[in-house]
Design an enzyme around this catalytic site. Sequence first.
Site, PDB file in Angstrom:
ATOM      1  N   PHE A  32       0.816  -1.218   0.000  1.00 20.02           N
ATOM      2  CA  PHE A  32       0.000   0.000   0.000  1.00 20.02           C
ATOM      3  C   PHE A  32       0.849   1.267   0.000  1.00 20.02           C
ATOM      4  O   PHE A  32       0.443   2.286   0.564  1.00 20.02           O
ATOM      5  CB  PHE A  32      -1.004   0.009   1.173  1.00 20.02           C
ATOM      6  N   CYS A  33       2.029   1.169  -0.621  1.00 18.40           N
ATOM      7  CA  CYS A  33       2.922   2.339  -0.689  1.00 18.40           C
ATOM      8  C   CYS A  33       3.331   2.813   0.699  1.00 18.40           C
ATOM      9  O   CYS A  33       3.642   3.989   0.871  1.00 18.40           O
ATOM     10  CB  CYS A  33       2.254   3.498  -1.425  1.00 18.40           C
ATOM     11  N   ASN A  34       3.290   1.928   1.671  1.00 17.94           N
ATOM     12  CA  ASN A  34       3.674   2.299   3.044  1.00 17.94           C
ATOM     13  C   ASN A  34       4.626   1.217   3.553  1.00 17.94           C
ATOM     14  O   ASN A  34       4.278   0.414   4.424  1.00 17.94           O
ATOM     15  CB  ASN A  34       2.402   2.389   3.903  1.00 17.94           C
TER      16      ASN A  34
END
Length: 497
Positions: free
Chosen positions: A402-404
């Site tokens: 999730f791009c995290n």
Amino acid sequence: MTEALFNLDENTAYETFLQAYPAFEKTKLLDDWRQREYGRLDKNNQIYLDYTGGGLYADSQLQKHLTLLQNNVLGNPHSVNPTSQAMTDLVESTRSYVLRYFNASPDEYVAVFTLNASGALKLVGESYPFGPGDHYLLTFDNHNSVNGIREFARAKGAAVTYVPLTRPDLRIDQARLWELWETADPDHNNLFAYPAQSNFSGVKHPLEFIEQAHERGWDVLLDAAAFVPTNRLDLSAIEPEFVSLSFYKMFGYPTGVGALLMHKRMLKKLKRPWFAGGTVNFATVRGDVHYLAADEAGFEDGTLNYLNIPAVKIGLQHLEQVGVETIGERVSCQTEWLIQQLLQLEHSNGRPMVRIYGPTSTEMRGGTVTLNFYDPEGQLLDYRRIEELASDEGISLRTGCFCNPGTGEIAEELTAEDMLAGLSAGSDINLPRFMEIIQHRGNKSVGAIRVSVGLATNFSDLYRFIQFAVSFRDQTTISIGQITFDIESCRAIRDGS
Ligand SMILES: Cc1ncc(COP(=O)(O)O)c(C=O)c1O
């Protein structure tokens, strides 16, 4: 703990749910909206559970926007002719509306229209006057678009420090945070960045940090992208220097418009690295001089997405009809129920079927639930295969990191050595290989499944998702089958929001 309802039929389960969550009744208008405004979900037999990825638009938002476009002649706003002026009026009235929605006084804040939250974050990154002796402090829990600011900071000689998270709740390690705040050099620039709500774990990080950081000499960048779809952000109560957000996450339409809400103190402090059409009051080629506009215009490069901007006002008005507090209340009931049901899922041998990353109560958490499925022996089931099986049922989930990456690395206790071992094959590493390497280092996962609820979610969506989850009881990697698609690019590292 609420009763396990997955053995009941949907109507009985719903009755029991309503008894357990009387506050849900107050959000009835959203059930009406589900039929009227978001009817396409049921018409297309879609179970949408990716509100952290993107919100859904109501039919009436589209109709109102279309009517506006059909009834007006609108030109490029960079001029004073009648069509340009009409467009300027619509853009500026939306800008004022955005400030009003967030209770930001126009004496204190400006709203800069950007492409998205990442565009807002990039403006801060490239313009914040980082230099040697300055400090960029950020939490492990951050979207890559906040992580990316570290490259601007480092390139200009500033120090970059990450604040860790505590496990298993994935909240910010406050003892360490307070220590790091104390390192601010008052003669230098200090920027602290954190998300109001995690797009990985759903954790809401305290807004009190803003004032506490100010008192210790920090400017604050609050990434509100995952927070504002279901929470009120009141900029008269808290005053971060910068707020980033994307409007499509709040109300689905339009895409391509976000905002940087910036405290006016920062207008003089930020130094834009270039100028562009629309950002200058004056520029000459012979004289080799330019004067940047002193207000938000100095940050809006070129022509704005002007036809879509009025749809932002329509979207905000749409949310105001029901109130973001009502949406938050509904999401909280749904999230608690969802987590309680997931926690009660067991294999026949009594072992848990899922692991949830982050808090399992709704105290200071929003409607994003991230998890992985395991087999009866505790072996991880491939989240990509689960997404594929969910897709066959019309369920839209999100998988990956999730791009995290920071939160995922802490959640799974992935060390720098693990990540570097995973990447050792060089730049042509692919996702399946990377996952395999990491899984061999202690049954760890580089990704997970994210289920997120929002304003159009109803009980039926969650019930059907839980029925899907139940179907993994006593399943193994072999019995669920191999993924049928092969992703060449490494989504665990490069996936989108
Ligand atoms: C917390 C957070 N910050 C920033 C972003 C980036 O938003 P965008 O992709 O719209 O720029 C996202 C997107 O998911 C997000 O969840």
